[in-house]
Scaffold this motif. Structure first.
Motif, PDB file in Angstrom:
ATOM      1  N   SER A 138     -14.328   6.011  51.493  1.00 32.09           N
ATOM      2  CA  SER A 138     -13.101   5.249  51.789  1.00 32.09           C
ATOM      3  C   SER A 138     -12.663   4.340  50.642  1.00 32.09           C
ATOM      4  O   SER A 138     -12.230   3.202  50.858  1.00 32.09           O
ATOM      5  N   CYS A 139     -12.784   4.827  49.414  1.00 31.73           N
ATOM      6  CA  CYS A 139     -12.324   4.043  48.268  1.00 31.73           C
ATOM      7  C   CYS A 139     -10.811   3.930  48.273  1.00 31.73           C
ATOM      8  O   CYS A 139     -10.106   4.862  48.656  1.00 31.73           O
ATOM      9  N   LYS A 140     -10.321   2.786  47.861  1.00 38.06           N
ATOM     10  CA  LYS A 140      -8.875   2.629  47.675  1.00 38.06           C
ATOM     11  C   LYS A 140      -8.425   3.509  46.521  1.00 38.06           C
ATOM     12  O   LYS A 140      -7.410   4.201  46.606  1.00 38.06           O
ATOM     13  N   SER A 141      -9.172   3.467  45.424  1.00 38.16           N
ATOM     14  CA  SER A 141      -8.896   4.334  44.280  1.00 38.16           C
ATOM     15  C   SER A 141     -10.180   4.512  43.497  1.00 38.16           C
ATOM     16  O   SER A 141     -11.062   3.652  43.513  1.00 38.16           O
ATOM     17  N   ILE A 142     -10.295   5.643  42.824  1.00 33.63           N
ATOM     18  CA  ILE A 142     -11.424   5.867  41.929  1.00 33.63           C
ATOM     19  C   ILE A 142     -10.950   6.684  40.741  1.00 33.63           C
ATOM     20  O   ILE A 142     -10.266   7.700  40.899  1.00 33.63           O
ATOM     21  N   LEU A 143     -11.288   6.207  39.567  1.00 30.74           N
ATOM     22  CA  LEU A 143     -10.943   6.877  38.318  1.00 30.74           C
ATOM     23  C   LEU A 143     -12.222   7.351  37.650  1.00 30.74           C
ATOM     24  O   LEU A 143     -13.133   6.559  37.397  1.00 30.74           O
ATOM     25  N   GLY A 144     -12.298   8.656  37.368  1.00 32.67           N
ATOM     26  CA  GLY A 144     -13.427   9.199  36.631  1.00 32.67           C
ATOM     27  C   GLY A 144     -13.037   9.396  35.180  1.00 32.67           C
ATOM     28  O   GLY A 144     -12.004   9.996  34.890  1.00 32.67           O
ATOM     29  N   ILE A 145     -13.854   8.891  34.271  1.00 30.59           N
ATOM     30  CA  ILE A 145     -13.565   9.027  32.842  1.00 30.59           C
ATOM     31  C   ILE A 145     -14.730   9.717  32.151  1.00 30.59           C
ATOM     32  O   ILE A 145     -15.894   9.463  32.469  1.00 30.59           O
ATOM     33  N   ASP A 146     -14.413  10.618  31.213  1.00 34.83           N
ATOM     34  CA  ASP A 146     -15.460  11.308  30.465  1.00 34.83           C
ATOM     35  C   ASP A 146     -14.958  11.599  29.061  1.00 34.83           C
ATOM     36  O   ASP A 146     -13.764  11.858  28.857  1.00 34.83           O
ATOM     37  N   ILE A 147     -15.873  11.594  28.103  1.00 30.02           N
ATOM     38  CA  ILE A 147     -15.531  11.806  26.701  1.00 30.02           C
ATOM     39  C   ILE A 147     -15.206  13.268  26.405  1.00 30.02           C
ATOM     40  O   ILE A 147     -14.588  13.582  25.394  1.00 30.02           O
ATOM     41  N   ASP A 148     -15.621  14.163  27.298  1.00 28.25           N
ATOM     42  CA  ASP A 148     -15.431  15.603  27.101  1.00 28.25           C
ATOM     43  C   ASP A 148     -14.208  16.083  27.875  1.00 28.25           C
ATOM     44  O   ASP A 148     -14.210  16.094  29.108  1.00 28.25           O
ATOM     45  N   ASN A 149     -13.176  16.491  27.160  1.00 26.94           N
ATOM     46  CA  ASN A 149     -11.934  16.911  27.812  1.00 26.94           C
ATOM     47  C   ASN A 149     -12.125  18.166  28.654  1.00 26.94           C
ATOM     48  O   ASN A 149     -11.474  18.329  29.695  1.00 26.94           O
ATOM     49  N   LEU A 150     -13.018  19.062  28.230  1.00 23.79           N
ATOM     50  CA  LEU A 150     -13.270  20.275  29.007  1.00 23.79           C
ATOM     51  C   LEU A 150     -13.836  19.933  30.379  1.00 23.79           C
ATOM     52  O   LEU A 150     -13.442  20.512  31.393  1.00 23.79           O
ATOM     53  N   LEU A 151     -14.758  18.966  30.421  1.00 26.67           N
ATOM     54  CA  LEU A 151     -15.329  18.559  31.703  1.00 26.67           C
ATOM     55  C   LEU A 151     -14.270  17.929  32.601  1.00 26.67           C
ATOM     56  O   LEU A 151     -14.272  18.139  33.817  1.00 26.67           O
ATOM     57  N   ILE A 152     -13.363  17.169  32.010  1.00 26.72           N
ATOM     58  CA  ILE A 152     -12.282  16.564  32.789  1.00 26.72           C
ATOM     59  C   ILE A 152     -11.367  17.637  33.364  1.00 26.72           C
ATOM     60  O   ILE A 152     -10.944  17.560  34.526  1.00 26.72           O
ATOM     61  N   GLN A 153     -11.077  18.659  32.584  1.00 28.51           N
ATOM     62  CA  GLN A 153     -10.254  19.762  33.086  1.00 28.51           C
ATOM     63  C   GLN A 153     -10.934  20.463  34.251  1.00 28.51           C
ATOM     64  O   GLN A 153     -10.293  20.803  35.255  1.00 28.51           O
ATOM     65  N   ILE A 154     -12.245  20.666  34.129  1.00 29.17           N
ATOM     66  CA  ILE A 154     -12.998  21.296  35.221  1.00 29.17           C
ATOM     67  C   ILE A 154     -13.006  20.390  36.446  1.00 29.17           C
ATOM     68  O   ILE A 154     -12.852  20.850  37.582  1.00 29.17           O
ATOM     69  N   ALA A 155     -13.162  19.090  36.216  1.00 30.62           N
ATOM     70  CA  ALA A 155     -13.175  18.134  37.332  1.00 30.62           C
ATOM     71  C   ALA A 155     -11.867  18.215  38.114  1.00 30.62           C
ATOM     72  O   ALA A 155     -11.879  18.216  39.354  1.00 30.62           O
ATOM     73  N   ARG A 156     -10.749  18.270  37.419  1.00 26.43           N
ATOM     74  CA  ARG A 156      -9.462  18.340  38.099  1.00 26.43           C
ATOM     75  C   ARG A 156      -9.338  19.629  38.913  1.00 26.43           C
ATOM     76  O   ARG A 156      -8.828  19.627  40.038  1.00 26.43           O
ATOM     77  N   LYS A 157      -9.847  20.714  38.366  1.00 29.02           N
ATOM     78  CA  LYS A 157      -9.777  21.990  39.078  1.00 29.02           C
ATOM     79  C   LYS A 157     -10.727  22.023  40.269  1.00 29.02           C
ATOM     80  O   LYS A 157     -10.513  22.776  41.217  1.00 29.02           O
ATOM     81  N   ASN A 158     -11.766  21.214  40.229  1.00 31.49           N
ATOM     82  CA  ASN A 158     -12.754  21.204  41.309  1.00 31.49           C
ATOM     83  C   ASN A 158     -12.244  20.584  42.598  1.00 31.49           C
ATOM     84  O   ASN A 158     -12.948  20.600  43.614  1.00 31.49           O
ATOM     85  N   LEU A 159     -11.046  20.058  42.568  1.00 28.53           N
ATOM     86  CA  LEU A 159     -10.494  19.435  43.774  1.00 28.53           C
ATOM     87  C   LEU A 159     -10.546  20.367  44.974  1.00 28.53           C
ATOM     88  O   LEU A 159     -10.852  19.953  46.090  1.00 28.53           O
TER      89      LEU A 159
END
Length: 277
Positions: A87-108
């Motif tokens: 029940s978070c109001k908001s959560i931001l995930g940050i990572d130095i690896d852009n490929l991992l961030i792209q995968i994270a977004r697709k994992n929704l």
């Protein structure tokens, strides 16, 4: 040779350096930031569930209706679960690896209970929201997945001068199994700067959740020359973090949670809470 230097040299003496040009991206330094693209495959190998989440669930009160930052979010497993189940109001995930961030977004789609069509629509919405200039801490929504977004970037500031521009905007900041990689890449100065930035970004009463790796885990067999040299220079060892965060960074008090259960001893790490008064 002073005692501190001797201690570091003893602990780092068995490190080997990979100087060869190899096709394997891991051995060629592709994962120098701990940005393993199959991290959760072996982290959660026991039953597919991350035991750290069960520990954090005991303090779910810290997350309800709060703005959260997850440093080194990898492909977003912990980030998504906190957004959906805590029940978070908001959560931001940050990572130095852009490929991992792209995968994270697709994992929704894997964290949504809706049909595949709706999941695709939600994926498109979260991608658009993440690319916008408004970050999640400004959101008033408690509804998953509108409360989660991801950002590609290096959390370690370039220099101490930049710290004066930081403002409190998070209630909770997580740094789970990340400090080793900050330490090896940017040394004591980079890690201390990161601790100071975390403290500056926490609101009054905010909580820093730390899962630090032991110094023993720093001694990987295949480290780049840069990481190996940085390891020799380390003087602020992980067993000193707690005292440093309380006496030098400014946290008021700490609380130890359970040690994460895992069949591999290397993943049996304590999780600590540090409270900002």
């Amino acid at each position: 040779m002073n005692e501190s230097t001797s201690r570091v040299k003893r602990k780092c003496s068995n490190l080997t350096v990979n100087n060869g040009k190899q096709k394997n991206r891991k051995s060629s330094g592709r994962f120098d930031f701990g940005n393993y693209n199959r991290y959760y495959g072996y982290r959660n190998m026991d039953n597919g569930f991350d035991p750290r989440l069960e520990i954090l669930k005991e303090r779910k009160d810290l997350f309800i209706n709060k703005d959260i930052l997850d440093i080194g979010c990898n492909i977003g497993h912990v980030t998504y679960t906190l957004a959906r189940d805590f029940s978070c109001k908001s959560i931001l995930g940050i990572d130095i690896d852009n490929l991992l961030i792209q995968i994270a977004r697709k994992n929704l789609r894997f964290y949504c209970d809706q049909s595949s069509t709706n999941a695709e629509n939600l994926l498109e919405n979260i991608n658009l929201k993440t690319k916008s200039s408004t970050l999640t801490e400004n959101s008033n929504s408690l509804t998953f997945p509108d409360n989660v977004s991801f950002l590609h970037g290096n959390y370690v500031l370039y220099n101490d001068h930049l710290l004066k521009y930081e403002e409190p905007k998070y209630d909770v900041i997580l740094c789970l199994s990340v400090t080793k990689w900050i330490h090896l890449n940017w040394g004591d100065d980079g890690l201390i700067r990161t601790f100071r930035r975390i403290f500056a970004q926490l609101r009054k009463g905010g909580v820093f959740i730390l899962e630090a790796q032991s110094f023993q885990s720093y001694k990987k067999k295949k480290l780049s020359n840069k990481l190996r040299k940085n390891c020799f220079k380390i003087k602020l060892f992980p067993d000193m973090f707690e005292n440093f965060l309380l006496s030098e960074i400014g946290f008021k008090y700490s609380e130890m949670l359970n040690v994460s259960s895992h069949s591999l001893k290397g993943f049996q790490r304590p999780i600590q809470l540090f409270f900002k008064s």
